[in-house]
Design a protein around this motif. Sequence first.
Motif, mmCIF file in Angstrom:
data_model
loop_
_atom_site.group_PDB
_atom_site.id
_atom_site.type_symbol
_atom_site.label_atom_id
_atom_site.label_comp_id
_atom_site.label_asym_id
_atom_site.label_seq_id
_atom_site.Cartn_x
_atom_site.Cartn_y
_atom_site.Cartn_z
ATOM 1 N N GLN A 139 -8.613 -14.866 3.564
ATOM 2 C CA GLN A 139 -7.423 -15.696 3.731
ATOM 3 C C GLN A 139 -6.175 -14.860 4.039
ATOM 4 N N LEU A 140 -6.313 -13.546 4.086
ATOM 5 C CA LEU A 140 -5.152 -12.681 4.288
ATOM 6 C C LEU A 140 -5.020 -12.251 5.743
ATOM 7 N N SER A 141 -3.784 -11.917 6.141
ATOM 8 C CA SER A 141 -3.558 -11.376 7.478
ATOM 9 C C SER A 141 -3.950 -9.896 7.489
ATOM 10 N N GLY A 142 -4.005 -9.313 8.693
ATOM 11 C CA GLY A 142 -4.396 -7.912 8.828
ATOM 12 C C GLY A 142 -3.514 -6.976 8.019
ATOM 13 N N GLY A 143 -2.196 -7.210 8.069
ATOM 14 C CA GLY A 143 -1.260 -6.356 7.348
ATOM 15 C C GLY A 143 -1.448 -6.461 5.841
ATOM 16 N N GLN A 144 -1.711 -7.694 5.369
ATOM 17 C CA GLN A 144 -1.917 -7.888 3.933
ATOM 18 C C GLN A 144 -3.221 -7.230 3.475
ATOM 19 N N GLN A 145 -4.260 -7.338 4.304
ATOM 20 C CA GLN A 145 -5.535 -6.693 3.963
ATOM 21 C C GLN A 145 -5.354 -5.183 3.857
ATOM 22 N N GLN A 146 -4.517 -4.649 4.776
ATOM 23 C CA GLN A 146 -4.197 -3.235 4.768
ATOM 24 C C GLN A 146 -3.603 -2.810 3.424
ATOM 25 N N ARG A 147 -2.691 -3.638 2.918
ATOM 26 C CA ARG A 147 -2.051 -3.339 1.646
ATOM 27 C C ARG A 147 -3.046 -3.416 0.496
ATOM 28 N N VAL A 148 -3.974 -4.374 0.570
ATOM 29 C CA VAL A 148 -4.998 -4.470 -0.472
ATOM 30 C C VAL A 148 -5.845 -3.195 -0.464
ATOM 31 N N ALA A 149 -6.203 -2.743 0.737
ATOM 32 C CA ALA A 149 -7.019 -1.528 0.845
ATOM 33 C C ALA A 149 -6.291 -0.328 0.240
ATOM 34 N N LEU A 150 -4.981 -0.251 0.493
ATOM 35 C CA LEU A 150 -4.186 0.844 -0.064
ATOM 36 C C LEU A 150 -4.155 0.760 -1.588
ATOM 37 N N ALA A 151 -3.885 -0.447 -2.100
ATOM 38 C CA ALA A 151 -3.823 -0.635 -3.545
ATOM 39 C C ALA A 151 -5.159 -0.278 -4.187
ATOM 40 N N ARG A 152 -6.250 -0.681 -3.546
ATOM 41 C CA ARG A 152 -7.577 -0.413 -4.099
ATOM 42 C C ARG A 152 -7.832 1.091 -4.211
ATOM 43 N N SER A 153 -7.343 1.858 -3.232
ATOM 44 C CA SER A 153 -7.573 3.303 -3.257
ATOM 45 C C SER A 153 -6.632 4.030 -4.214
ATOM 46 N N LEU A 154 -5.429 3.473 -4.403
ATOM 47 C CA LEU A 154 -4.425 4.196 -5.186
ATOM 48 C C LEU A 154 -4.439 3.839 -6.665
ATOM 49 N N VAL A 155 -5.146 2.762 -7.013
ATOM 50 C CA VAL A 155 -5.088 2.249 -8.376
ATOM 51 C C VAL A 155 -5.592 3.262 -9.409
ATOM 52 N N THR A 156 -6.479 4.168 -8.985
ATOM 53 C CA THR A 156 -6.995 5.163 -9.927
ATOM 54 C C THR A 156 -6.078 6.379 -10.019
ATOM 55 N N GLU A 157 -4.941 6.319 -9.345
ATOM 56 C CA GLU A 157 -3.959 7.400 -9.335
ATOM 57 C C GLU A 157 -4.562 8.766 -9.009
ATOM 58 N N PRO A 158 -5.102 8.879 -7.788
ATOM 59 C CA PRO A 158 -5.724 10.137 -7.373
ATOM 60 C C PRO A 158 -4.667 11.169 -6.964
ATOM 61 N N ARG A 159 -5.099 12.415 -6.815
ATOM 62 C CA ARG A 159 -4.173 13.458 -6.348
ATOM 63 C C ARG A 159 -4.136 13.525 -4.840
#
Lengths: 366, 268
Positions: A139-159
């Motif tokens: 249900q999300l637009s391309g830009g919103q999906q992009q943000r979800v992908a970023l959040a998913r990768s950053l949530v574990t607070e990697p270096r």
Amino acid sequence: MPTNHTQPLVLFDRVTKRFGSTTAVDSISLQIFEGEFLSIMGPSGCGKTTTLRMLAGLEEPSEGEIQLAGERINNVTVSERDTPMVWQSLALFPFLNVIKNVEFGLKMRGVSTIERRRRALDWLERLEIVDFADREISQLSGGQQQRVALARSLVTEPRILLLDEPLSALDANLVVRMQGVLTKLQKELGITFVYVTHRQSEAFAMSDRVVIMNQGRIEQIDSAKGIYRNPATRFVAEFVGANNILSGTVIAADRLIEVDTPAGRFKCVESSDHIWSIGDTTSLVISADLIRLSTSAVNDENEMECRFISEEFVGSIVTVLAETPDGADFRIQLQQRELSELDLKVGATVYVRWDSHDAHLLRDTN
Amino acid sequence: MIRAKIYHGLFYFYVALVFVFVFLPILTSFVFSFNSERFPTIPLGHFTLHWYTLAFTDADVWDAFKVSLIVSLSVAFIATFLGFCTAYTDYRYNFFGKSAYLALSLLPPTIPLVIMGLAMLALLARIGMSGKIISIIVSHVVLCSPFAMAIVRMRLAQIDPNLESAAWNLGASQWRTMREVIVPFCAPALISAFCLTAAVSFDEFAVAWFVSGLNKTVPVIILEILQGNTDPRINAIGSVVFVTSITLIILAQIIYMRKSTRKTLTGF
């Protein structure tokens, strides 16, 4: 800019990757520093994605060593490395909603339900998509999906965050906006971003340093400006920007180096510490945006009589295509306003000239 | 223009004929199952549930339904599991002899049922496993697994090839990824494979007839009753079997279509 030059976060030490008989990555050595935004750029098949996949542990190097924070990671499996990646296809889980996608990494690490929900919501908030937390991915637009992908990768607070052409599916104006989001995020978090792309505009706009790769080898590592103004090899000069390349021989190597080319004799102030001697073969690189164009000769040092062929209009900048005396193409970039003042007809004689400081000599000649 | 319309019309007529040819016998059996007359003749008698009552007060028929239920549920579980494993192996790995492996795993439905039934009987008798419920299950698993595999394989063809890597990359082990990503992704296909294999097994006659011995399934008992005389109970049992199978198949279709179209158009 890199903050800590003594101890790199990532080290590639003569790393080679072969697939069967083809060599995808050919003995590359590279240091990536804590907190820097590094782009790896090159044409398709140059080995940039393989390099990134080796860092993530998705490919195993055939030779050489990869270190992360000083430790050899060649044999560490993907799931045990903390090197989250943003994929070109995004690879969001279609059967999970937004918040569950973001929580995934925390769930795999055994973080409690309440804690992971809280941290996932934090990240959705930070990326301004918290209103979509319970939506399905489709249900999300391309830009919103992009943000979800970023959040998913950053949530574990990697270096370190790896990005594999994440913006290639977005349309042009959205790309520019996401570039802004990425740079801001990287500055705020202070973590290392390794960004793979084939687009110069993306690499140059965001990176502290850019790595140019070709045929599995690193051609040059430098800041965007360094690569643009001082290409190290002919490949880089041709791949990056609009450069004019004239091959020739050194005929005088004094304070000024004079080069004899089929199009004429030109002088150049070489900034690098390479010692040139008479008889060396070389290529003279002049960036198209550092060239002046006029309808009458000024009898300057580096001046050449050309024939006007055509113009290519891209917004306020025009690229003029002219023909050199020996029949080669020569490109000049100037403001639309400047060109219309000249009022040129096809086939007209024009004079191009540039400053000796703005030309650059290449060592290799192949 | 007109010619095209005529061809179009003819084509529709032809399709309609095919459907009539396939469904008329079933419909007839359906109608006569509620008919009071002993023999299937026109004009019809009055409406009755007599034949249903008669059929389902017969202990043999009940036993047959029980056997069929046990068999089809077990077959559905095992065949769906095997089909999933085969399809995943095909999706994930490349190995020497892969095309032979694929051909072999898709082979059973191409073998004529009578030959398959006979071969199964010969094998099971030799290893002392014939005439039991387990023998029907084993034979039907062989027959049904390829259907399950084909359905799961279709679903796996739609997966973003980076989805597994993405899960590993986020810290999931290979087994965890299987549980958290692959199985949920394949869920619609798994449910529909379960329904379809249950239906195929519930319906299957030839192989069951060869290997079942005294544990008769519904299709086998139907033949048995039919061999005696024309008994309208057959219409009643047949109608129940038809409704069961068609429900399972339609269910399979709906689940697969709905879930996979709603949730596949992502990741781009």
